[in-house]
Each structure stands twice: as C-alpha cells, then as structure tokens.
Design an enzyme around this catalytic site. Structure first.
Site, PDB file in Angstrom:
ATOM      1  N   THR A  71      -2.562  -0.657  -1.194  1.00  0.00           N
ATOM      2  CA  THR A  71      -3.028   0.724  -1.101  1.00  0.00           C
ATOM      3  C   THR A  71      -3.416   1.062   0.340  1.00  0.00           C
ATOM      4  O   THR A  71      -3.047   2.118   0.864  1.00  0.00           O
ATOM      5  CB  THR A  71      -4.230   0.942  -2.047  1.00  0.00           C
ATOM      6  OG1 THR A  71      -3.794   0.686  -3.389  1.00  0.00           O
ATOM      7  CG2 THR A  71      -4.781   2.357  -1.948  1.00  0.00           C
ATOM      8  N   GLN A 178       6.267  -4.019  -4.836  1.00  0.00           N
ATOM      9  CA  GLN A 178       6.834  -4.580  -6.073  1.00  0.00           C
ATOM     10  C   GLN A 178       8.127  -5.352  -5.816  1.00  0.00           C
ATOM     11  O   GLN A 178       8.665  -5.972  -6.734  1.00  0.00           O
ATOM     12  CB  GLN A 178       7.137  -3.457  -7.075  1.00  0.00           C
ATOM     13  CG  GLN A 178       5.902  -2.867  -7.712  1.00  0.00           C
ATOM     14  CD  GLN A 178       5.221  -3.799  -8.701  1.00  0.00           C
ATOM     15  OE1 GLN A 178       5.838  -4.723  -9.230  1.00  0.00           O
ATOM     16  NE2 GLN A 178       3.959  -3.555  -8.967  1.00  0.00           N
ATOM     17  N   THR A 236     -13.173  -7.643  10.748  1.00  0.00           N
ATOM     18  CA  THR A 236     -12.864  -9.077  10.738  1.00  0.00           C
ATOM     19  C   THR A 236     -11.847  -9.362   9.641  1.00  0.00           C
ATOM     20  O   THR A 236     -12.023  -8.940   8.502  1.00  0.00           O
ATOM     21  CB  THR A 236     -14.156  -9.891  10.484  1.00  0.00           C
ATOM     22  OG1 THR A 236     -15.076  -9.574  11.521  1.00  0.00           O
ATOM     23  CG2 THR A 236     -13.873 -11.383  10.463  1.00  0.00           C
ATOM     24  N   CYS A 336      -3.096   6.771 -16.348  1.00  0.00           N
ATOM     25  CA  CYS A 336      -3.681   6.495 -15.040  1.00  0.00           C
ATOM     26  C   CYS A 336      -4.971   5.721 -15.216  1.00  0.00           C
ATOM     27  O   CYS A 336      -5.419   5.475 -16.327  1.00  0.00           O
ATOM     28  CB  CYS A 336      -3.880   7.787 -14.273  1.00  0.00           C
ATOM     29  SG  CYS A 336      -5.023   8.892 -15.065  1.00  0.00           S
TER      30      CYS A 336
HETATM   31  N1  PLP Z   1       2.525   0.223  -4.276  1.00  0.00           N
HETATM   32  C1  PLP Z   1       3.093  -0.232  -5.398  1.00  0.00           C
HETATM   33  C2  PLP Z   1       4.539   0.029  -5.650  1.00  0.00           C
HETATM   34  C3  PLP Z   1       2.329  -0.929  -6.335  1.00  0.00           C
HETATM   35  O1  PLP Z   1       2.886  -1.360  -7.464  1.00  0.00           O
HETATM   36  C4  PLP Z   1       0.957  -1.178  -6.064  1.00  0.00           C
HETATM   37  C5  PLP Z   1       0.107  -1.914  -7.024  1.00  0.00           C
HETATM   38  O2  PLP Z   1      -0.178  -1.520  -8.110  1.00  0.00           O
HETATM   39  C6  PLP Z   1       0.411  -0.682  -4.871  1.00  0.00           C
HETATM   40  C7  PLP Z   1       1.229   0.000  -4.005  1.00  0.00           C
HETATM   41  C8  PLP Z   1      -1.029  -0.870  -4.523  1.00  0.00           C
HETATM   42  O3  PLP Z   1      -1.284  -2.187  -4.106  1.00  0.00           O
HETATM   43  P1  PLP Z   1      -2.753  -2.806  -4.234  1.00  0.00           P
HETATM   44  O4  PLP Z   1      -2.993  -3.064  -5.681  1.00  0.00           O
HETATM   45  O5  PLP Z   1      -2.679  -4.075  -3.432  1.00  0.00           O
HETATM   46  O6  PLP Z   1      -3.704  -1.853  -3.638  1.00  0.00           O
END
Ligand code: PLP
Length: 393
Positions: A71, A178, A236, A336
């Site tokens: 994210t 993914q 860090t 969601c």
């Molecule tokens: N992008 C995709 C395609 C994802 O499937 C996910 C995870 O659910 C994310 C981004 C977000 O990653 P994270 O869970 O490490 O924040």
C-alpha cells in the site's frame, strides 16, 4: 486441519525467512544509518537484500526503495510522482484500492477493462489523447501486473506501446504485488519505470515491501525524515523484515517455474471437478463454464494460483460460512474491509451483473497448498453450493 485457500490475501512466512529475521531482532540489531560496526553490519544486511530484490525485479540496487508494504509503495508511486511532476494520474478500473483511491483522490482518470478483465487498450489510447488535446498532462499511468481478485495478467508491454505512441512523457507504474510468485516480473515489467511489491504475498512478513524507481526519476517522498533510502523514504528501515522479504523472494523466484506448473495443474483440477458436479458456474475472465471446459489454455492470461468463480443463485457470505465450517478458508474478494456488501469493483468493471457478482468465490493457492487442500475444497464447495441451492428452492 485447516485448508488455507486464501493465499492471495496473505501467506505464512517461510521458515528460512523466519530464520533470517530472528538474529536481526535479538543480537544483530544495529541501526543501518549509524557508523560503528553493528550499524555497518545492519547496513550490509540491507545491501544484500537490496541486491536480491533488484535482481528479481530486473532493476539496479539503487533503484529499490524499501517501504512498509504494498500500500505504501503504491501510494508513493502515485502521489510521489504527481507531487513532483504535476499533471493527472491515470489507472485501470481493476486496480487495488491502494492505487485506485490514490488516483481518484488526485482527480485522476480511470480506464475500463474488457470482459476478460484486461485493460481496454484502444480506450486507454483515446483517454490519453483526449486528455492531451484538452491541455491536460497524463503524468503517471498505473496498470497492475496481476489482479488480486481474478488473477488476470495485464499486457504491460502493450500498455507501454500505447504510452510510447501517445504519451511518451508519462511514467508507467505497475503494481506487481500479486504477480511476484506467478509471473517473471523482471521480464514482464521491464518497460515499467516503477514497480511495487509486498513481502507477505510470497512468504515474507507483513508490513514490508518495495518500490522500484528507475534511475533519473525524481520522486517526492511521502515520509520526511532522516534521508534514508536516498531521500525517497524517511525512517529507520525495518532491517529484519527486509531481510525476511529478500530471503522469501529468493526462494520464490528459484521455485517459480516448478510452482507455476504444480499449482496450475491443481487449480485446473479444482475448477474442473467443481464444474463437473454443479451447474451455473462462471469463471472470471473466461465466462460460463460447462462440463466440457477442461482446458487450462483458456486460463493462459491468468496467474496459476487463483480459481475465481461466480455461482448463480448463491450469496458468497452464506457459502463462505459453510466453507469455514468445513475448515476451508477462502474469500469472496467482493466485500471491502468495512464489511459492507458492495459488489466487487473488479467484477463490475468486467461487466458482471450485481446478482452474479454477489455469488463470487476466490480460492487462492500458494506454496503451502497440497492435493489434500484441493480435494477438501472440491468436496466442500460442491456440497455447500448444492445445499444452499436446495434450501433456496
Ligand atoms: N496491491 C495489490 C494488487 C494487492 O493485492 C495488495 C494486497 O492486498 C496490495 C496492493 C496492498 O499490499 P499490502 O497488503 O502490503 O499493503
């Protein structure tokens, strides 16, 4: 026993990654920004991890920015680029919310997909052309490598061709979160200027990821601080987590060809057996299945690990409840985080009607998946769907 078929949500941490992390918490705990020998040792751990991540993504070590997950990498890509270059971000309609919401928040444009879930390339071309004709600058275009709900793989090279033709100054970003376990990302994303990954999708720890930012691309950091990660991400670094990610990644890449073959076979068997037992099954990106559809060739544009099915006359929630009672962990990939019963934006973009989208089920396989898990899923999905339909009649 639990039959864990939700590997697209997250995976267990590989033992080798745990073994690599433990001493970095307990004994070798230096801060990589310091100057004494414990600090230098921590910095070497980061260097080694950066080499592994760079190689697996077809990047240079200096192009890797460690983040706290997918994210953050996605947010940094979109916001960090728009804040420095201005202009308008563009993404596909099937992106993860980390991209979709970042693009929407900055007033960006969303480009639709075709019924097979792939970005509509003529539409992308016409949206970019119209923007430019209106005096708007598409500064970053983000198209994911593999979709988290359906496993559909996007044609990144063809997207790059469209950009080269109509918007050569736009930066191409791909969310490969993914894809890492199922696609040769270094090859498939070689023309992307930014790439996001996340460790917990391939046997690394949660809350650790990376963003590749090609040399020469300037980026405004989201986090200001001590100038770490060459001024692209203050704070860090999570040294143990990063080491765990690199260890998991090296194993994932080494095993990738054999795991793709093994899991595609299991995935095909899973879908074929369910379709042989029950009617009214639709597979995303493929269409309504009938009992003679047994070919994996029709899934060549999808990752090997996802069986994404929609059942007519079924509510996912009721199905997931019965599956959980049978110790099968799966997901609908349609609600969601708030638990609201919104049908999936991915299925809506692919043109699914609301009723069918509400009967969606994602069974996602991973490195821990065995034949016994698949047999349990075939049995429990088939019998649960039959049971729910007979109750409904
Ligand atoms: N992008 C995709 C395609 C994802 O499937 C996910 C995870 O659910 C994310 C981004 C977000 O990653 P994270 O869970 O490490 O924040």
């Amino acid at each position: 026993v639990v039959h864990y078929l939700d590997n697209a949500a997250t995976t267990p941490v590989r033992q080798a990654a745990i073994d690599a992390m433990v001493p970095l918490w307990s004994n070798e705990y230096g801060n990589p920004s310091g100057s004494h020998r414990m600090a230098r040792a921590a910095n070497r751990v980061l260097d080694d991890a950066r080499d592994v991540v760079a190689e697996s993504l077809g990047a240079k070590p200096g192009e890797v920015v460690f983040t706290a997950g997918g994210t953050e990498a996605d947010n940094l890509a979109i916001r960090g680029m728009v804040e420095i270059r201005g202009g308008t971000p563009v993404c596909s309609a099937v992106e993860h919310h980390a991209i979709l919401d970042s693009v929407t928040d900055l007033g960006g444009r969303i480009v639709g997909v075709t019924t097979d879930g792939r970005i509509d390339l003529p539409k992308l071309r016409s949206v970019l052309q119209a923007m430019i004709a209106d005096g708007e600058t598409p500064s970053i275009v983000s198209v994911m490598l593999a979709n988290n709900e359906t496993g559909v793989i996007q044609p990144i090279d063809e997207v790059a061709d469209v950009l080269a033709e109509v918007a050569p100054d736009a930066v191409l970003h791909t969310d490969a979160v993914q894809a890492m376990s199922w696609v040769d990302v270094a090859a498939a994303a070689s023309r992307a200027q930014m790439i996001s990954i996340s460790a917990h999708k391939f046997g690394g720890p949660k809350g650790v990821g990376a963003l590749v930012v090609r040399d020469g691309l300037k980026l405004k950091p989201l986090l200001l601080g001590g100038g770490q990660e060459r001024d692209r991400r203050g704070g860090t670094q999570n040294v143990p987590g990063i080491a765990g990610m690199a260890t998991a990644l090296a194993i994932t890449v080494a095993n990738r060809p054999s795991e793709i073959a093994r899991l595609a076979t299991l995935r095909d068997h899973l879908i074929d057996r369910i379709v042989a037992r029950i009617d009214g099954v639709h597979e995303s990106g493929v269409g309504r299945l009938d009992r003679t559809d047994t070919s994996s060739a029709m899934r060549s544009h999808k990752t090997a690990n996802i069986a994404h099915l929609c059942f007519e006359d079924i509510e996912s929630e009721a199905l997931l409840f019965l599956l959980e009672k049978a110790d099968v962990m799966a997901s609908a990939a349609s609600s969601c985080a708030s638990g609201a019963q919104d049908p999936s934006h991915v299925l809506a973009a692919m043109g699914y009607d609301r009723g069918l989208a509400q009967g969606s089920l994602r069974l996602s396989l991973g490195y821990i998946t065995t034949e016994a898990d698949i047999d349990a899923a075939i049995e429990s999905v088939s019998s649960s769907v039959e049971r729910l339909r007979s109750k409904g009649r």
